[in-house]
Design an enzyme around this catalytic site. Structure first.
Site, PDB file in Angstrom:
ATOM      1  N   GLU A   1      -8.448  -9.054   1.136  1.00 35.14           N
ATOM      2  CA  GLU A   1      -8.408  -9.652   2.717  1.00 35.14           C
ATOM      3  C   GLU A   1      -9.660  -9.135   3.087  1.00 35.14           C
ATOM      4  O   GLU A   1     -10.331  -9.555   4.057  1.00 35.14           O
ATOM      5  CB  GLU A   1      -7.117  -9.298   3.510  1.00 35.14           C
TER       6      GLU A   1
ATOM      7  N   HIS B   1       0.920  -3.292 -22.720  1.00 37.56           N
ATOM      8  CA  HIS B   1       1.606  -4.342 -23.545  1.00 37.56           C
ATOM      9  C   HIS B   1       1.495  -5.609 -22.966  1.00 37.56           C
ATOM     10  O   HIS B   1       2.299  -6.592 -23.205  1.00 37.56           O
ATOM     11  CB  HIS B   1       3.175  -4.049 -23.684  1.00 37.56           C
TER      12      HIS B   1
ATOM     13  N   LYS C   1      -2.377 -21.202   9.349  1.00 34.04           N
ATOM     14  CA  LYS C   1      -1.354 -21.039  10.311  1.00 34.04           C
ATOM     15  C   LYS C   1      -1.415 -22.154  11.395  1.00 34.04           C
ATOM     16  O   LYS C   1      -0.410 -22.485  11.773  1.00 34.04           O
ATOM     17  CB  LYS C   1      -1.981 -19.694  11.207  1.00 34.04           C
TER      18      LYS C   1
END
Lengths: 401, 401
Positions: free
Chosen positions: B250, B276, B392
């Site tokens: 960010e 792994h 938003k």
């Protein structure tokens, strides 16, 4: 004129599909949806213990965890599933302290049978409680040393077929055994996987065309977009994200037949949490990412934001009476729209039906197919992992000296 | 001749350092180690409840979780810390069902005061239990609407300074309040942060030189290595990895003053689990990654692999009598050696002292400094996040219609 050497250009969709059909003869995961689950269910029914501890790492736990995490709060499960998968001593200790070892079944899972982490932890468990056929079951290859250990001790063994790789083993006993024991419907899981299998191989609902197109895009544009973000809008999909990262990273990070380095880098993020974290990088950062948004259509949950006004915060009253499941879906849609408005970030959306066995299994089988397809387009061996051997050899030398 | 426009070339280490010193006047996080913690400790002492629920998202929870996760099993904490940070209804419900709401303190954290997720969840809590000054405390900016709500209801407020961004707020009340309440030594945390502050600004132990070099490398080679992997060898660092991902993504995913897209993509993985999983991609995949391995020097834990021979598995007896803390450190060393042997993957190693407050705080403060330095080298605003606003606005429109 005479010519030596050939270039290997990108092959056609038809050729890729034929190669996958051919590969299906040798690579075991494709056909796992068709196995007989009776022995697994029978064993599961016989388990009396309340705690089920899986000792394993990587492919031996990630798929199981993905399904368990997705379903556990939506199913009435009467047993607790715990994973011992790291050598971090504080992690091992805190997990073991949280359960009654006398009321615990240990499922030791290792394909090779000699995984350092798994055997280390199992040895430690042996110093705390007697491990015998009443509280220990083994999942491994039929000729592994762990299998020999099980035979000597009369323990039940479930086999991992040789041609099923660890990270493709979720629909083998590796995943199905612990999930059946805690009460997940494993037949529904296989039904979900089979649905995708049939749609792809028998050509239904454009699944084959869509996956071929997606794999071709990802590989052909891999130099522009070397990062693939899976943006899952449900905290329940956190385990799926981790499983995807292993599947994608370990399968596709390879040297191809032309001796060039391949690989697409998987990233898994969770909405709406990572709207407050990673989204800024996607929106304004370099154009090096594709984004796949995963939405859940039906949360089967009516939790609601109540019609309460908090004095001072009246401007947020538009949230009143909204179901949380609607809110999270709207958040996903808003993110999708914001990304698509930019027009230069490749983005697709997968909507899964609900919080049920078949939905998560379909999603996972789809990602296995997509991985196999990308591997074919890349001219690599999708199913081996030679790159991690060097570290293992160094470790063994360090420890033996 | 006449010239218009200038190119902005990469600036010198001295200039960067001067700019950081200048920035320190305006950007609040740098000076958080020097705050007075008495009010926080006094409030913490007065808390009687056993469950501490933080309602917040992103920068309001990630740093706190990172420190809590790192320390909780190594400290005798008598209170439980729970984070409500997503709108996923199943997540909210399962967490709330696990605690006694009558014995719970709610810490509502939102810098802006109108975060959709936070207010939605807090409204829901209000429908379950009476929230008043006896069980609710607010952390926000001094002129936010949430602060007004707190004043109206006579609730205690702790302020987030305007010039401290969410993702840089872990050493403000955002992190210190909940951590102090559950019993983490917050003065030790600030001591750890201050240690790094002093080393960097007063030039000790080559910290300044090392961080400047690292930031310059990462930015100058960003087109070759657009991915930065943090490979943490302890499950306790899982929260740190998540915090780092937000901080890095960010802060650095921005459009710079020359209108070009910047950004380095953070990835956090955990050893030995991800040996792994992700390691194969690092070793054989494309050379598009730098790797930072984080090792813990002292686990303060003597859990041992017992000297038990498992019949059939005798070949692994070289593990006998080994402490798990030695094993995980050897695994880290083996991975480092394997990567360094390849000679074409930029890799550095950070060894932190132990599982204690000052160690994790030093590490986090170091990463904040590194982020600020990279931002300067990139000619971006490290502290805003304009890219998430569009989503938003779309969400609000969707919900209001």
């Amino acid at each position: 004129m005479q010519y030596t050497h050939n270039f290997n250009p990108t092959i056609s969709d038809e050729d890729i599909f034929s190669e996958i059909v051919r590969e299906k003869e040798d690579i075991g995961y494709y056909n796992l949806p068709f196995q007989d689950t009776a022995p697994l269910k029978e064993y599961a029914k016989s388990v009396k213990q309340s705690n089920i501890v899986v000792i394993g790492i990587g492919g031996s736990t990630l798929g199981t965890y993905a399904i368990y995490k997705y379903l556990k709060h939506s199913r009435k499960l009467d047993k607790k599933l715990i994973f011992l998968e790291t050598t971090d001593p504080i992690d091992i200790q805190s997990k073991i302290q949280s359960i009654d070892l006398q009321d615990t079944l240990f499922i030791v899972i290792s394909k090779s049978g000699t995984t350092v982490e798994t055997v280390s932890i199992f040895k430690y468990i042996n110093s705390l409680v007697v491990c015998d056929k009443t509280n220990t079951v083994i999942v491994t290859e039929n000729d592994s040393k762990l299998n020999r250990y099980a035979q000597i001790n009369g323990m039940q063994v479930f086999e991992i077929p040789k041609n099923v790789g660890g990270r493709f083993s979720v629909f083998s006993a590796v995943g199905l055994l612990p999930l059946a024991i805690v009460g997940i419907d494993i037949d529904e899981l296989l039904k979900g996987a089979k649905k995708l299998h049939d749609a792809f191989f028998i050509k239904k609902d454009d699944v084959q065309e869509r996956l071929l197109k997606k794999a071709r895009f990802l590989v052909e544009y891999k130099n522009s977009f070397n990062i693939n973000v899976v943006f899952s809008y449900s905290s329940r999909l956190e385990g799926f994200n981790k499983w995807y990262i292993q599947l994608w990273g370990e399968s596709l990070g390879k040297i191809d037949i032309n001796n060039t380095r391949q690989g697409l880098t998987p990233i898994g993020i969770i909405g709406p949490i990572d709207q407050h974290s990673f989204l800024q990088l996607i929106i304004e950062g370099r154009r090096d990412k594709t984004v796949t948004v995963i939405k859940v259509e039906n949360f089967d949950n009516d939790l609601k934001i109540p019609a309460i006004t908090l004095e001072g915060l009246e401007e947020l009253d538009y949230l009143n009476d909204l179901e949380f499941s609607s809110l999270i879906k709207s958040q996903a849609d808003a993110t999708i729209e914001a990304i698509q408005n930019l027009n230069d970030i490749p983005c697709d959306v997968i909507t899964i039906d609900g919080v049920c066995e078949s939905a998560i299994a379909s999603l996972m089988y789809e990602y296995e197919l997509l991985t196999s397809l990308c591997g074919k387009f890349m001219y690599i061996n999708t199913y081996d992992q030679p790159g991690v051997e060097s570290g293992k050899i160094i470790l063994k030398k360090k420890l033996q000296s």
